[in-house]
Design an enzyme around this catalytic site. Structure first.
Site, mmCIF file in Angstrom:
data_model
loop_
_atom_site.group_PDB
_atom_site.id
_atom_site.type_symbol
_atom_site.label_atom_id
_atom_site.label_comp_id
_atom_site.label_asym_id
_atom_site.label_seq_id
_atom_site.Cartn_x
_atom_site.Cartn_y
_atom_site.Cartn_z
ATOM 1 N N GLU A 45 -23.898 28.013 -66.904
ATOM 2 C CA GLU A 45 -25.350 27.845 -66.690
ATOM 3 C C GLU A 45 -25.946 29.066 -66.001
ATOM 4 O O GLU A 45 -25.278 29.745 -65.226
ATOM 5 C CB GLU A 45 -25.647 26.560 -65.901
ATOM 6 C CG GLU A 45 -24.829 26.371 -64.637
ATOM 7 C CD GLU A 45 -25.666 26.420 -63.367
ATOM 8 O OE1 GLU A 45 -26.660 27.175 -63.360
ATOM 9 O OE2 GLU A 45 -25.319 25.716 -62.402
ATOM 10 N N ARG A 70 -20.664 22.141 -56.503
ATOM 11 C CA ARG A 70 -20.483 21.505 -57.808
ATOM 12 C C ARG A 70 -21.525 21.988 -58.830
ATOM 13 O O ARG A 70 -22.051 21.219 -59.621
ATOM 14 C CB ARG A 70 -20.506 19.975 -57.673
ATOM 15 C CG ARG A 70 -19.493 19.446 -56.684
ATOM 16 C CD ARG A 70 -19.426 17.949 -56.665
ATOM 17 N NE ARG A 70 -18.833 17.440 -57.907
ATOM 18 C CZ ARG A 70 -17.508 17.377 -58.140
ATOM 19 N NH1 ARG A 70 -16.655 17.816 -57.242
ATOM 20 N NH2 ARG A 70 -17.066 16.885 -59.269
ATOM 21 N N CYS A 75 -20.651 34.225 -66.859
ATOM 22 C CA CYS A 75 -19.306 34.791 -66.992
ATOM 23 C C CYS A 75 -18.762 35.436 -65.729
ATOM 24 O O CYS A 75 -17.594 35.243 -65.383
ATOM 25 C CB CYS A 75 -19.237 35.764 -68.160
ATOM 26 S SG CYS A 75 -20.099 37.335 -67.902
ATOM 27 N N HIS A 114 -20.112 41.302 -70.372
ATOM 28 C CA HIS A 114 -19.262 40.112 -70.382
ATOM 29 C C HIS A 114 -17.918 40.437 -69.748
ATOM 30 O O HIS A 114 -17.401 41.552 -69.866
ATOM 31 C CB HIS A 114 -19.055 39.605 -71.814
ATOM 32 C CG HIS A 114 -18.291 38.318 -71.870
ATOM 33 N ND1 HIS A 114 -18.682 37.185 -71.185
ATOM 34 C CD2 HIS A 114 -17.123 37.977 -72.494
ATOM 35 C CE1 HIS A 114 -17.819 36.216 -71.396
ATOM 36 N NE2 HIS A 114 -16.860 36.673 -72.168
ATOM 37 N N ASP A 129 -10.867 33.010 -71.348
ATOM 38 C CA ASP A 129 -12.308 33.202 -71.163
ATOM 39 C C ASP A 129 -12.970 31.845 -70.947
ATOM 40 O O ASP A 129 -13.207 31.103 -71.898
ATOM 41 C CB ASP A 129 -12.902 33.899 -72.389
ATOM 42 C CG ASP A 129 -14.324 34.379 -72.166
ATOM 43 O OD1 ASP A 129 -14.938 33.964 -71.153
ATOM 44 O OD2 ASP A 129 -14.828 35.165 -72.980
#
Length: 276
Positions: A45, A70, A75, A114, A129
């Site tokens: 997110e 939580r 990435c 990334h 990943d």
């Protein structure tokens, strides 16, 4: 840039967070078990970008956000946390840089923003990943070319064209690019620069879209793209629901992704009249 804290991780808290009760030896079975539980539990997110909170790559901040609060992350947070976990368990881990290519044509060059992991186990190289959005593979991929590799979700493969490797997913009989890479490592300074672009640059797609995703059971996936909630089963059949208000968005985040945000959360998303 502020000096980062010394890397460490509360393994027991992490295991409770993802509901993992399996072995802790640095084996392929452990790696796959952790990946599967991670992508099914900790959502991808970008909400903090849209809430104007910024993204810290300090290990303590990542642990606090993804484990103790939580929440999820993208990435650099997801794979940054996962690398700390693997290192604490005794795995041989290398951070690898890549360009995300999901749903982007080959004639477009995306930024190198990334991060994923290369893991050495018994003389073989595996790629892990847990932070490539709605297409995060649910098992490690062996660094082996032109071989279809099964996962609990979609089949994957690695191909190479010239000096560039491509991670691909097979959907509906067609292979599609997920990311490209050269196996170049990504030290922390490169992650800091890329994270700054990803979280602040006006042309970053994380600044103009709500992106939340989690792998589901039985090969399914749950994805939120702006106001489109997509529930996809293991056969690829999708049920799409359109959200019409911020209240509905907050309810969906809590129900489907376990993300609790306050009712007065203010999203900075240009053109999203449905959030007002």
């Amino acid at each position: 840039m502020p000096r980062m804290s010394e890397p460490s991780i509360d393994l027991d808290a992490y295991f409770r967070r993802i509901g993992y009760t399996g072995p802790r030896e640095p084996t392929l079975a452990t790696l796959n078990g952790l990946i599967l539980r991670h992508v099914q539990t900790i959502p991808f997110e970008n909400l903090d970008v849209l809430l104007g909170r910024g993204i810290s790559l300090d290990p303590a901040a990542i642990e606090r956000k993804l484990i103790h609060e939580r929440r999820g992350g993208y990435c650099f947070e997801q794979n940054g946390l996962f690398q700390l976990v693997l290192q604490a368990l005794g795995f041989d881990v290398t951070p690898i840089s890549a360009r995300a290519r999901w749903q982007r044509p080959r004639d477009f060059t995306p930024p190198r923003t990334h991060l994923f992991s290369r893991v050495e186990i018994d003389g073989a190289s595996w790629l892990a990943d847990v932070g490539v959005g709605g297409m995060s593979p649910s098992y490690a991929l062996r660094l082996e070319l032109d071989t279809e590799q099964p996962t609990p979700h979609e089949p994957r493969r690695l191909i190479k064209e010239g000096a560039i490797y491509y991670h691909q997913v097979r959907l509906g009989g067609e292979w599609q690019d997920i990311c490209e890479f050269t196996l170049e490592t990504m030290p922390m300074i490169d992650r800091e620069v890329a994270n700054w672009f990803t979280s602040t640059h006006p042309k970053s797609h994380f600044k103009s879209n709500i992106l939340v995703a989690r792998a589901g059971p039985d090969g399914g996936r749950v994805t939120l793209l702006d106001n489109r909630l997509i529930l996809r089963d293991g056969r690829g059949q999708a049920n799409i629901r359109l959200l019409t208000s911020k209240q509905e968005l907050l309810a969906v985040l809590a129900e489907h992704f376990g993300v609790q945000l306050p009712a007065d959360a203010q999203f900075h998303l240009p053109g999203a009249a449905w959030l007002l």
